[in-house]
Each structure stands twice: as structure tokens, then as C-alpha cells.
Design an enzyme around this catalytic site. Structure first.
Site, PDB file in Angstrom:
ATOM      1  N   GLU A 127       0.846  -1.181   0.000  1.00 46.11           N
ATOM      2  CA  GLU A 127       0.000   0.000   0.000  1.00 46.11           C
ATOM      3  C   GLU A 127       0.896   1.252   0.000  1.00 46.11           C
ATOM      4  O   GLU A 127       1.876   1.276   0.740  1.00 46.11           O
ATOM      5  CB  GLU A 127      -0.910   0.048   1.239  1.00 46.11           C
ATOM      6  CG  GLU A 127      -1.918   1.168   1.145  1.00 46.11           C
ATOM      7  CD  GLU A 127      -2.898   1.229   2.333  1.00 46.11           C
ATOM      8  OE1 GLU A 127      -2.764   0.433   3.278  1.00 46.11           O
ATOM      9  OE2 GLU A 127      -3.789   2.079   2.285  1.00 46.11           O
ATOM     10  N   GLY A 267       2.630   2.450  10.839  1.00 48.18           N
ATOM     11  CA  GLY A 267       2.362   1.677  12.047  1.00 48.18           C
ATOM     12  C   GLY A 267       2.238   0.199  11.765  1.00 48.18           C
ATOM     13  O   GLY A 267       2.896  -0.627  12.398  1.00 48.18           O
ATOM     14  N   MET A 269       0.205  -2.850   8.689  1.00 51.76           N
ATOM     15  CA  MET A 269      -0.454  -3.008   7.405  1.00 51.76           C
ATOM     16  C   MET A 269      -1.334  -4.250   7.395  1.00 51.76           C
ATOM     17  O   MET A 269      -0.914  -5.325   7.803  1.00 51.76           O
ATOM     18  CB  MET A 269       0.641  -3.091   6.318  1.00 51.76           C
ATOM     19  CG  MET A 269       0.093  -3.255   4.922  1.00 51.76           C
ATOM     20  SD  MET A 269      -0.935  -1.825   4.455  1.00 51.76           S
ATOM     21  CE  MET A 269      -2.098  -2.627   3.389  1.00 51.76           C
ATOM     22  N   GLU A 270      -2.540  -4.064   6.865  1.00 53.26           N
ATOM     23  CA  GLU A 270      -3.602  -5.063   6.974  1.00 53.26           C
ATOM     24  C   GLU A 270      -3.621  -6.113   5.870  1.00 53.26           C
ATOM     25  O   GLU A 270      -4.694  -6.642   5.547  1.00 53.26           O
ATOM     26  CB  GLU A 270      -4.946  -4.336   6.988  1.00 53.26           C
ATOM     27  CG  GLU A 270      -5.347  -3.657   5.646  1.00 53.26           C
ATOM     28  CD  GLU A 270      -4.993  -2.172   5.535  1.00 53.26           C
ATOM     29  OE1 GLU A 270      -4.082  -1.724   6.248  1.00 53.26           O
ATOM     30  OE2 GLU A 270      -5.626  -1.468   4.732  1.00 53.26           O
ATOM     31  N   ASN A 271      -2.486  -6.468   5.255  1.00 49.01           N
ATOM     32  CA  ASN A 271      -2.474  -7.472   4.187  1.00 49.01           C
ATOM     33  C   ASN A 271      -3.338  -8.686   4.556  1.00 49.01           C
ATOM     34  O   ASN A 271      -3.311  -9.158   5.681  1.00 49.01           O
ATOM     35  CB  ASN A 271      -1.054  -7.948   3.945  1.00 49.01           C
ATOM     36  CG  ASN A 271      -0.073  -6.803   3.953  1.00 49.01           C
ATOM     37  OD1 ASN A 271      -0.150  -5.930   3.109  1.00 49.01           O
ATOM     38  ND2 ASN A 271       0.803  -6.775   4.945  1.00 49.01           N
ATOM     39  N   GLU A 304      -5.814  -3.124  12.529  1.00 55.92           N
ATOM     40  CA  GLU A 304      -5.445  -3.923  11.345  1.00 55.92           C
ATOM     41  C   GLU A 304      -6.377  -5.119  11.198  1.00 55.92           C
ATOM     42  O   GLU A 304      -6.787  -5.468  10.107  1.00 55.92           O
ATOM     43  CB  GLU A 304      -3.985  -4.380  11.418  1.00 55.92           C
ATOM     44  CG  GLU A 304      -2.969  -3.266  11.602  1.00 55.92           C
ATOM     45  CD  GLU A 304      -3.111  -2.098  10.635  1.00 55.92           C
ATOM     46  OE1 GLU A 304      -3.537  -2.319   9.479  1.00 55.92           O
ATOM     47  OE2 GLU A 304      -2.813  -0.955  11.046  1.00 55.92           O
ATOM     48  N   HIS A 307      -9.642  -4.169   9.663  1.00 53.99           N
ATOM     49  CA  HIS A 307      -9.565  -3.933   8.219  1.00 53.99           C
ATOM     50  C   HIS A 307      -9.993  -5.163   7.414  1.00 53.99           C
ATOM     51  O   HIS A 307     -10.342  -5.043   6.240  1.00 53.99           O
ATOM     52  CB  HIS A 307      -8.142  -3.570   7.803  1.00 53.99           C
ATOM     53  CG  HIS A 307      -7.839  -2.098   7.790  1.00 53.99           C
ATOM     54  ND1 HIS A 307      -8.677  -1.158   7.237  1.00 53.99           N
ATOM     55  CD2 HIS A 307      -6.751  -1.401   8.237  1.00 53.99           C
ATOM     56  CE1 HIS A 307      -8.119   0.047   7.354  1.00 53.99           C
ATOM     57  NE2 HIS A 307      -6.960  -0.077   7.959  1.00 53.99           N
ATOM     58  N   GLU A 326     -10.100   3.840   6.081  1.00 53.08           N
ATOM     59  CA  GLU A 326      -9.344   4.300   7.251  1.00 53.08           C
ATOM     60  C   GLU A 326     -10.223   5.019   8.275  1.00 53.08           C
ATOM     61  O   GLU A 326     -10.121   4.758   9.473  1.00 53.08           O
ATOM     62  CB  GLU A 326      -8.166   5.178   6.825  1.00 53.08           C
ATOM     63  CG  GLU A 326      -7.106   4.443   5.987  1.00 53.08           C
ATOM     64  CD  GLU A 326      -6.536   3.202   6.654  1.00 53.08           C
ATOM     65  OE1 GLU A 326      -6.745   3.000   7.881  1.00 53.08           O
ATOM     66  OE2 GLU A 326      -5.891   2.401   5.941  1.00 53.08           O
TER      67      GLU A 326
HETATM   68  N1  PHE Z   1      -3.220   0.841   5.828  1.00 53.01           N
HETATM   69  C1  PHE Z   1      -2.376   1.000   6.967  1.00 53.01           C
HETATM   70  C2  PHE Z   1      -3.305   1.218   8.156  1.00 53.01           C
HETATM   71  O1  PHE Z   1      -3.842   0.359   8.684  1.00 53.01           O
HETATM   72  C3  PHE Z   1      -1.436   2.130   6.900  1.00 53.01           C
HETATM   73  C4  PHE Z   1      -0.363   2.022   5.892  1.00 53.01           C
HETATM   74  C5  PHE Z   1      -0.421   2.761   4.745  1.00 53.01           C
HETATM   75  C6  PHE Z   1       0.705   1.192   6.108  1.00 53.01           C
HETATM   76  C7  PHE Z   1       0.568   2.694   3.800  1.00 53.01           C
HETATM   77  C8  PHE Z   1       1.698   1.115   5.182  1.00 53.01           C
HETATM   78  C9  PHE Z   1       1.648   1.882   4.027  1.00 53.01           C
HETATM   79  O2  PHE Z   1      -3.632   2.285   8.541  1.00 53.01           O
HETATM   80 ZN    ZN Z   2      -5.842   1.542   8.611  1.00 51.47          ZN
END
Ligand code: PHE
Ligand code: ZN
Length: 879
Positions: A127, A267, A269-271, A304, A307, A326
Site C-alpha cells: 500500500e 504503524g 499493514m492489513e495485508n 489492522e 480492516h 481508514e
Molecule cells: N493501511 C495501513 C493502516 O492500517 C497504513 C499504511 C499505509 C501502512 C501505507 C503502510 C503503508 O492504517
Molecule cells: Zn488503517
């Protein structure tokens, strides 16, 4: 890196993709220096596409292309075009399979986007647009595909190989290598792809979902950190249960994994099925992490995890919709923390954050709506506006609908849009459809930037017993939006009677008196009038209870009324807010007039709050904490950096002196009874009030106080207490300060997250030579520009949390920041650009500082080959 002026991407230019990708088969031969990525895409023309010349343009950056095949036939050089950021294929069938082979170089990837090396492991961050640094793809969130990922690597060096979904195959290969294959059954956009390779340890647990399915939970960390995962695992299970109960959301795969990495831009990442975390938001032991860290871990793990539904199952159509996932997910994690902790304290800390960061962003050159309409670099838009204001916008809708209707509306959203890439408009439509309410005007909250200002005036007519309240709203202009329309604002209010009790709020014309308590008025016009009838004496109004909307309130309330609210308001938030307003007033008076004497009435009010032992200690600590220097700066037309610092110091010292005995009493009464550390709201509250008391006492310490602080530093059994004492000793300075810093370093030199704290404490130290100390620490063997946590601890903290030294009138702080930005930009543009944001509100300072900052911004902008990230921030700052 940019030579030409980068162009903006606009929401109004959105077009659906010309091709869709049904399946992706990825094959990685992992090697830190040279990884082979083979990708097979099943592509077909999108029946919903509106235009195009028939060719296919795939995104791709920093890829060494080795070969391309369409349906098994190799392409020659004339059949495709490659440039810096794309691969174009001409004359292609309506449905075909595309194979590409590329080489990438993880060990050279310092931007930490795409596939990179962190310590001994390999990991990914995709992301927003990092997947295009892994392979050629339609790297946009509205292209959702089923992924299969095969990982091949040296088994001794990378025994653990992870990707999204379920593990399907695992076997040894020749040459000491091994292979693992993962399959993700859920279609997803490329930004949710992840892989991990490393020598990791795992802690495991299980979770049984509401419908009775077993889910394996695994947290992977580097070997030295296995003893710091318990809190993260507990938090995860709590979050999973809460999402079932509160939102009816069950987890959908048989395995859920979290990996902690030490080099990470954000912080976490929600992969899908494989969350990757900055290790700061996973690792905690009571002796290495503070209460704030424990709290952060609990909420980021929840965020996360949440998400999975708000972001992954239902994703964003384009990056302008970022707040769809978000804002909603922050709202969900805030509610989670409120439910498992203390709701009142949570609301206060969320509003503190909103006011400190989002309000100031909204008043500066990078102000943008919750749903932005243009950007140069999307990475610059992971902002307090998209996250925190976005959450407030969801919260307002939840409150307007009420809990049951809001739940029906979110159920509808999950059902209607599961598996889709949608917009904030789709979200609001679900709110409308489930409730029957018209949110047409409400939508402006997504479109208009700037913090609305409410100006209220109240008068009481003793003869008729009527209290009249008039409220005007005004949203100041922001870049690109000179004129604003009135918003739909929920305004929760109460009226207090002479004994502090809530009065019934009966509006003129209403026959029945509603129950006493809070009433929500809905503002829609620029100016509105309300007449409350049936009152026997002049009431004390309590406006904006629980902070119902992200607005500023101008309401001339006298000190007596504020003191009354502070003592009696049934709304905990407004008790806190009344105290903040009083302290802010006093501090701003002290800024203007250094000879002003802090009145005894202030000390008395402070004392009676302090001794009110009935209250919740954490709430009390919030009430008794002064507004920060940064927040005070936001209240001034021209920031008086030194005046604010002096006023802050004077007031804190005065509190410490005149309440010495009471503070000592509170300190002793809240000292641990020797039982081991627990992370419960009560225990956190006790530590908070005790350390706040010590903080005030240390502003003018005598030998006894200094001894207490040193004792706490040396013998504290948890990092919250040790850190609080260290910070105070470091600010106190002298031999005591240095000795504490030295012994802390010796004790913790091998724990990198603790060493981050050691850097941060020194960077935030208000001693006059702070900048020199920071420059000196840049040379420390443990400092590295390549680790974002380290950069934030030293450079970020100095520029954001040390206002008086960063803004030193000789411009040394500004030069320091600009030097770091230019040094970092070629390495990690995201971090460089985020640091630079601490200088973009230069117009708010005096002439001398303005021109110093301006010169540094020009120096940056005049540099060749700036990243888009830094270019956008610097150019907008100077517009
Ligand atoms: N999507 C992540 C979150 O939970 C934030 C994020 C964005 C992490 C871009 C890495 C790169 O908020
Ligand atoms: Zn997020």
C-alpha cells in the site's frame, strides 16, 4: 525522482480499468540482492470500461524486465514498450494470459516500498502503490484478483516463508532450498499482497469464531523477541471477539498471521491474512514498554484486524476513497478501545489528538477534505484528516442514526458491498437506506476541508424563564476552497441548574418536557436560534458534550461558569474540556503578560480536582494535564514560541510549589503495593496520576523530590515509571540527568525499541543545547537514517515535540530539518516528506522565523531530483 514538475491525479478523471485480472500466479526465487519474480496474469477486457485505445498499460517501477509471453508466445521488442513506470502492450486479445519475468533488488530498497530487506528478513509493503515495484500489474485498488504465491528460498537462511491465504504445499528442493505455496481464496487488490521470508520464531494460539470455526493465530517475530508477544496475542483475541459482538463480523480464513518487522514506514499493514507490523506495535514486556505502548499495541492490532472487513472484503475504488477504509476502521478501533478500557479517557485522548494534529493540518497549506479531490503523491495523504477526521465523520453518522439503526446500516453495507471496491458515497447511501434519513447536506463533511467554527451566544430572561441560544457556523477558506457551505452539525448540549444538576431541555413550542440530560440539536443553517423554556434560574450551558462534531467552539463563558462545569458537569468530557479552557486562558494570559500572577482560585480548583479521590485516576490525570505548547501555539495569531514555553514552565512550577504537599500525598497514595505490573484501566490510571504528580513536583525539585525521582528511575519495576522518571531527570539536567541517561543506555543497549526511547527523550529535552545534543546523537553508532523508527525518535521528536528548540530564533532547527529532509529524500521519500510537514505552517510565526523557514523550503524546492513526496509538500507550503 523528479526533473519535470510532477502532475496531480484528480478524482474527476477516474475511469474504470480497461482490463480485469481474474487470477495471479506469482513465483518468487528469493534473494536479497537479486530476486526473480515470475508472474502469470489471467486478463480480460472489462465490460464496464468506457474508453481506451485497446492497448494495455501495466504499472511497473524499478523492475529489470527479462521476458514477456502472451498465451505462451514470447514477445519481441517491437510488441511492447517499457518506460520508467509502465509496460504497454499493443494489439492484444480480449482475454489472455500474460507471463512476465523480472528481477528486483530488495537489499538496495531503502524506500521500504515493494520487496525490501529488514535486518535478516525479507518483507513487502505494497500500500498504496508498492506492488508495481514487485511486478508489472494493474496496481489500483479496483482491480481485485485471486492470488497464488510460490516462494522459493534458501532454507537455512529463510526457514519461514509466508504469504496471504492458506498454505497449500511445502517441500525441499535441491541446493538447500525449499518451496512453499500459498493460496488466497479471496479476491483482493494488489495493495493487500504480502510476503515474508526469514528466520522467525512463532507464538501460536487459537480462536473459535461465533459460528464455531477454529482459526489458527500466529505471531512471527525475530528470535530475541518471543518473550514480548503475549499482549499482542491477547489484544488480537479480544479484537476478534469484539468485532463479532459489536459488528457481527467473523474472521474468514483458517489462519491469521502477524509479523513484526523493525524497518517499517508506518504503524502496520492489513495485508489479507498476513498483517505486517512495525515491531513497535507488537512487542511489549512490562519492563520494556510503557502503558502508552501497551495501549498503542492493543488499538493497532485491533485496527489492522478490523480492516479484514473494512478495507479488505470491502475495499476502496480509488485512493481518493482512502477514508472509506481508514476513517471507518479508526472509528471501529476507537470504539473497541472505549469498550475494553475507559470510554471517557479514550474520548479525551482521541480529541486531544484530533485537535493537536488534524485541526492544525486543516488550518495549513496541506488542508484537504476527508475525501481529497487531487494529489501529487498519495503517500502524502495518509493524514490526520483522512484517518481522525474521517473517523469523526463516521461517528457523527453513527450518533445521528443511533446504535440500533447504525448497526442495521453497517450490516447493509457489509452485505451490499462484500467483494467490491467502493466509495464513501456508497457508505453514506447505506446509512441513508437503512435509516430513511436524508444525508445530502451531511455529505459536505467529506467534500469540504477546514475546521468549522461555531460561535455561540446565550442570554437568559429571568422574567420569562427562557434561555436563548444562537449558534453561527463558519468554515474558513482552505487551499482551492475559498467559499464553504453550511454543514449539518450535531450539537449535543446540556443546561446545568444551580446545584449542578442537569435540567430538562424543553424548546419553545414543545408540550412535553423531555427528560433532563443531554439533547442533540441539529444545525443546518449558517445561523440558528433555540429557545429553552420553563427555567427558574439562569442555567450554566454545557455545549458540545462528548465532542459530537469535529468543530471549534467560540463561546464566551466566564471563569466561574467553567469552574462550575469542571466541578459538576455530568459529561466527563466537558469537565475535562472546561479545565482545559481555563488552563488555556491562564496560559495565554501568562504569555501576554509575564508578570501576571497565577490566582489562588486556580490553585484551589486544581487542588480540589486533585483530591477528588472518587474519580477515575486516568480521567483525573487528563483533567490536570496542561494543554501542550503546540496546541497553545495554534491558539495564537502569531505564535510566540518563547512566551509559550515560559508560560508553560511558570505555571507548572507554580503548581509544583503551591501544591507540593498534596502532590506528594497523591504520589505516595498511588505508589504500587509491590504486586506485579498489570495493564488494566485502574492500574494505568494510578501510574498516570502518580507520574503527573511527580512531573509537577520535579519542576522545582528539592533534594527530597529529586531523591524520589532517582529512586523511581533506579527501582521502578516497569517501563512506564522508569521512563517517566528518566524524562524528568533528563530535563532537570546536570549530573543526575547524565547519569540516568548513561545507565539507561547501558541497561538497554540491545533492545532497539527501548533505545528509540532513549533517543526520543534527549530529542524532546528542552535544555538550551538540545540541538547540539541531537546533532551529536546523529553520530551515535546506534543512529541510522535507514530505520524509520530511529529517524522519528530523534529527528521527528525534535522537530515536533520540542517546539522551543526547533524554532530557535537563529534558524538552526530549520537548517537541521532541511538537511535531514534532503539527506533522506533519496533514501526514503515517505519519511523525508513526513518530516518536512513540521515546517509547512511557517506563515504563523514572526517575520524573522518566517523568512528563515521560507529560505529552507526554497532550498529544498530548488534541489534537483526531488521525490514527488517532498516536492508536493514543499511546493504546497510555499504556494
Ligand atoms: N493501511 C495501513 C493502516 O492500517 C497504513 C499504511 C499505509 C501502512 C501505507 C503502510 C503503508 O492504517
Ligand atoms: Zn488503517
Amino acid at each position: 525522482m523528479y526533473r519535470d514538475t510532477p502532475h496531480a491525479v484528480r478524482l474527476k478523471d477516474y475511469q474504470p480499468p480497461e482490463f480485469l485480472i481474474d487470477r495471479v500466479d506469482l513465483h518468487f526465487e528469493l534473494d536479497p540482492d537479486r530476486t526473480l519474480v515470475e508472474s502469470i496474469l489471467q486478463l480480460r477486457r472489462n465490460p464496464a470500461a468506457t474508453r481506451g485505445d485497446g492497448s494495455l498499460v501495466l504499472h511497473g517501477e524499478q523492475l529489470d524486465l527479462e521476458s514477456i509471453e502472451i498465451d505462451g508466445h514470447s514477445l519481441t521488442g517491437s510488441e511492447f514498450e517499457v518506460d520508467q513506470d509502465s509496460l504497454t502492450l499493443h494489439r492484444i486479445p480480449d482475454r489472455f494470459s500474460l507471463l512476465t519475468r523480472v528481477r528486483i533488488h530488495p537489499s538496495l530498497n531503502t524506500a521500504l516500498e515493494g520487496l525490501y530487506q529488514s535486518g535478516d528478513m525479507l518483507c513487502t509493503q505494497c500500500e498504496a502503490e508498492g506492488f508495481r515495484r514487485i511486478t508489472y500489474f494493474l496496481d489500483r485498488p479496483d482491480v481485485m484478483a485471486r492470488f497464488t504465491t510460490t516462494l522459493v528460498a534458501d532454507k537455512a537462511r529463510f526457514p519461514v516463508l509466508l504469504s496471504n491465504g492458506n498454505p497449500m504445499e511445502s517441500r525441499d528442493l535441491d541446493g538447500g532450498r525449499h518451496l512453499v505455496r500459498w493460496e488466497d481464496p479471496f479476491p483482493k487488490p494488489s495493495y493487500l499482497f504480502a510476503l515474508i521470508a526469514g528466520d522467525l520464531r512463532v507464538i501460536e494460539d487459537r480462536f473459535t469464531t461465533a459460528s464455531g470455526r477454529e482459526v489458527m493465530l500466529k505471531i512471527f517475530v525475530e528470535p530475541q523477541n518471543v518473550d514480548k508477544c503475549d499482549h499482542a496475542m491477547r489484544s488480537l483475541k479480544k479484537a476478534m471477539r469484539w468485532d463479532e459482538e459489536r459488528f457481527g463480523r467473523e474472521y474468514d480464513l483458517d489462519i491469521f498471521m502477524i509479523v513484526a518487522v523493525s524497518h517499517f514506514n508506518m504503524g502496520a499493514m492489513e495485508n489479507k491474512g498476513l498483517n505486517v507490523f512495525n515491531d513497535k506495535f507488537v512487542l511489549a514486556r512490562s519492563d520494556t514498554a510503557t502503558d502508552v505502548d501497551f495501549d498503542g499495541i492493543e488499538s493497532v492490532i485491533a485496527h489492522e484486524y478490523f480492516h479484514n472487513w473494512t478495507g479488505n472484503r470491502i475495499t476502496c475504488r480509488d485512493w481518493f476513497q482512502l477514508s472509506l477504509k481508514e476513517g471507518f476502521t479508526v472509528y471501529r478501533d476507537q470504539e473497541f478501545s472505549a469498550d475494553v478500557g475507559s470510554r471517557g479517557v479514550k474520548r479525551i485522548s482521541d480529541v486531544r489528538l484530533l485537535r493537536a494534529h488534524q485541526f492544525s493540518e486543516d488550518a495549513g497549506p496541506m488542508a484537504h477534505p476527508v475525501r481529497p479531490d487531487s494529489y501529487i503523491e498519495i503517500n502524502n495523504f495518509y493524514t490526520a484528516t483522512v484517518y481522525q477526521k474521517g473517523a469523526e465523520v463516521v461517528r457523527m453518522q453513527a450518533n445521528l442514526l443511533g446504535p440500533e439503526t447504525f448497526r442495521r446500516a453497517t450490516d447493509l453495507y457489509f452485505e451490499r458491498h462484500d467483494g467490491q471496491a467502493v466509495t464513501t458515497e456508497d457508505f453514506v447511501r447505506c446509512m441513508e437506506d437503512a435509516s430513511g434519513r436524508d444525508l445530502t447536506q451531511f455529505r459536505r463533511w467529506y467534500e469540504q476541508a477546514g475546521t468549522p467554527e461555531l460561535t455561540a451566544e446565550g442570554t437568559f430572561d429571568a422574567e420569562t424563564g427562557v434561555y436563548s441560544l444562537s449558534v453561527r457556523q463558519f468554515t474558513p477558506p482552505t487551499p482551492g476552497q475559498p467559499e464553504k457551505s453550511p454543514l449539518h452539525v450535531p450539537l449535543a448540549i446540556g443546561l446545568l441548574g444551580v446545584d449542578g444538576e442537569d435540567l430538562p431541555l424543553r424548546l419553545e413550542g414543545e408540550s412535553e418536557a423531555p427528560r433532563a440530560g443531554t439533547r442533540v440539536l441539529e444545525l443546518r443553517e449558517e445561523e440558528e436560534h433555540f429557545r429553552f423554556v420553563g427555567l427558574s434560574a439562569k442555567p450554566v450551558p454545557s455545549l458540545l458534550r462528548a465532542f459530537p462534531a469535529p468543530v471549534k467552539l467560540r463561546f464566551d463563558q466566564c471563569d466561574e461558569d467553567l469552574l462550575f462545569l469542571m466541578a459538576h458537569d455530568s459529561d466527563g468530557f466537558n469537565r475535562w474540556d472546561a479545565a482545559q479552557t481555563l488552563m488555556q486562558r491562564l496560559l495565554l494570559t501568562l504569555v501576554r503578560d509575564p508578570d501576571h500572577v497565577v490566582p489562588d482560585s486556580f490553585c484551589d480548583a486544581f487542588r480540589s480536582a486533585l483530591l477528588d479521590s472518587a474519580g477515575d485516576q486516568a480521567l483525573l490525570a487528563e483533567v490536570l494535564t496542561l494543554p501542550s505548547e503546540g496546541y497553545l501555539a495554534d491558539q495564537m495569531d502569531v505564535v510566540d514560541v518563547d512566551g509559550i514555553h515560559r508560560a508553560h514552565a511558570v505555571l507548572e512550577r507554580r503548581i509544583g510549589e503551591c501544591l507540593r504537599a498534596d502532590l506528594l500525598g497523591v504520589y505516595r497514595a498511588n505508589t504500587g503495593d509491590g504486586s506485579p505490573y498489570v495493564f488494566t484501566p485502574q492500574a494505568v490510571g494510578r501510574r498516570a496520576i502518580r507520574n503527573l504528580a511527580l512531573h509537577y513536583l520535579m519542576q522545582a525539585p528539592d533534594a527530597e523530590i529529586l531523591g524520589l525521582c532517582q529512586d523511581q528511575f533506579a527501582n521502578g519495576d516497569n517501563m512506564t515509571d522508569v521512563m517517566a522518571a528518566l524524562r524528568l531527570l533528563a530535563n532537570h539536567g546536570g549530573a543526575e540527568g547524565n547519569a540516568a541517561l548513561e545507565s539507561f543506555y547501558r541497561r538497554w543497549s540491545r533492545e532497539s525499541l527501548v533505545i528509540d526511547k532513549w533517543f526520543a527523550v534527549q530529542a524532546s529535552c528542552s535544555r538550551e543545547d538540545a540541538l547540539n545534543q541531537v546533532l551529536h546523537l546523529m553520530e551515535h553508532p546506534d543512529f541510522s537514517l535507514r530505520n524509520p523508527n530511529r529517524v522519528r525518535s530523534l529527528v521527528g521528536v525534535f522537530c515536533n515535540a520540542n517546539q522551543v528548540r526547533f524554532h530557535a530564533p537563529d534558524g538552526g532547527g530549520y537548517r537541521f530539518l532541511a538537511d535531514r529532509v534532503l539527506e533522506l529524500d533519496p533514501l526514503n521519500p515517505q519519511i523525508a516528506s513526513r518530516l518536512l510537514k513540521s515546517m509547512i505552517r511557517w506563515r504563523r510565526f514572526d517575520r524573522v522565523r518566517q523568512s528563515l523557514m521560507c529560505a529552507e523550503l526554497h532550498r529544498i524546492l530548488d534541489t534537483e531530483e526531488l521525490s514527488k513526496d517532498v516536492y508536493e509538500v514543499a511546493s504546497k507550503a510555499l504556494e
